[in-house]
Design a protein around this motif. Structure first.
Motif, PDB file in Angstrom:
ATOM      1  N   GLN A  88       0.827  -1.209   0.000  1.00 42.60           N
ATOM      2  CA  GLN A  88       0.000   0.000   0.000  1.00 42.60           C
ATOM      3  C   GLN A  88       0.863   1.262   0.000  1.00 42.60           C
ATOM      4  O   GLN A  88       0.698   2.169   0.826  1.00 42.60           O
ATOM      5  CB  GLN A  88      -0.953  -0.005   1.193  1.00 42.60           C
ATOM      6  N   PRO A 121      -1.239   2.398  -5.147  1.00 39.90           N
ATOM      7  CA  PRO A 121      -2.287   1.578  -4.523  1.00 39.90           C
ATOM      8  C   PRO A 121      -3.655   2.228  -4.611  1.00 39.90           C
ATOM      9  O   PRO A 121      -3.777   3.459  -4.573  1.00 39.90           O
ATOM     10  CB  PRO A 121      -1.824   1.452  -3.066  1.00 39.90           C
ATOM     11  N   ARG A 129      -7.048  -6.273  -2.497  1.00 37.97           N
ATOM     12  CA  ARG A 129      -6.093  -5.182  -2.639  1.00 37.97           C
ATOM     13  C   ARG A 129      -5.995  -4.821  -4.113  1.00 37.97           C
ATOM     14  O   ARG A 129      -6.177  -5.684  -4.976  1.00 37.97           O
ATOM     15  CB  ARG A 129      -4.723  -5.595  -2.083  1.00 37.97           C
TER      16      ARG A 129
END
Length: 242
Positions: A88, A121, A129
């Motif tokens: 991230q 991200p 994700r």
């Protein structure tokens, strides 16, 4: 690149999702819009990677080449986009040819001519994700202002992607349909841009494109390509700093 205010807002993206005929079609159009607006007069390839329990997959890409660039990373289970979504954090490679971290990946994709990669991200939930992956044939294609703009774009994408993933599973599409879907995505992206620029619905935007096609005696696909090029700030060529 395109002015920051040319990028669609989260609210506009949600409207586009509601107007879209399907989740996959929406994402394909979205990556095509992103490539056109973020690239400007320099060609850019964009893809969205989503990793769920079954592993990572490219749910949409602006071109088939962008999908291939993503999928080569999956083969290594390592790469800029996988690092961005798993950790991230934004990953920027200014020149892939001088990067030691992913030299194995650089060798494999050398025929594609990619020199710069930016992976950002995209916030999600429900155990998934995601990342927005941008590829350029130019060295140092992403200056600080461009990186900041793409990061803000990813935040806008986050709200819509979270909503979409709650309502739909990404639809895998077979190899023989990829070309047809990619071609249609150009038209869908142009329709979406006209909707944003004119604050109109999908039907009205399509009518405007049909009128432009009729008046110029050119195919709708050609009109759509022109709309994307103009939105990006100029004519996109195939050149680059190698």
């Amino acid at each position: 690149m395109a002015p920051h205010d040319a990028l669609p807002t989260a609210e506009q993206l949600q409207d586009l999702l509601l107007e879209s005929s399907g989740f996959t079609e929406f994402l394909l159009g979205l990556t095509t819009i992103s490539a056109a607006l973020l690239g400007g007069d320099r060609p850019m390839l964009c893809a969205i990677t989503v990793e769920q329990a079954s592993g990572p997959s490219t749910v949409a890409s602006s071109t088939d080449a962008a999908r291939r660039l993503d999928e080569k990373q999956y083969e290594f289970d390592d790469g800029p986009c996988l690092t961005a979504l798993r950790q991230q954090r934004t990953v920027l490679i200014a020149d892939l040819h001088t990067n030691d971290r992913w030299s194995h990946y650089a060798r494999v994709i050398q025929p594609e001519g990619i020199r710069t990669i930016l992976a950002v991200p995209i916030g999600t939930d429900n155990g998934s994700r995601a990342a927005l992956n941008c590829y350029s044939t130019f060295i140092d294609a992403f200056d600080p202002a461009t990186v900041e703009s793409i990061e803000r774009h990813a935040v806008a994408l986050s709200k819509t992607l979270r909503l979409a993933l709650r309502l739909h599973a990404p639809d895998p599409y077979p190899q023989d349909l990829r070309t047809a879907l990619a071609s249609r995505a150009v038209v869908d992206a142009a329709i979406s841009l006209v909707m944003i620029q004119n604050s109109c619905n999908r039907e009205t935007a399509l009518k405007l494109i049909h009128l432009a096609s009729r008046d110029s005696n050119r195919r709708i696909h050609a009109i759509a390509e022109d709309i994307l090029k103009q939105a990006g700030g100029g004519k996109q060529d195939d050149g680059g700093t190698r």
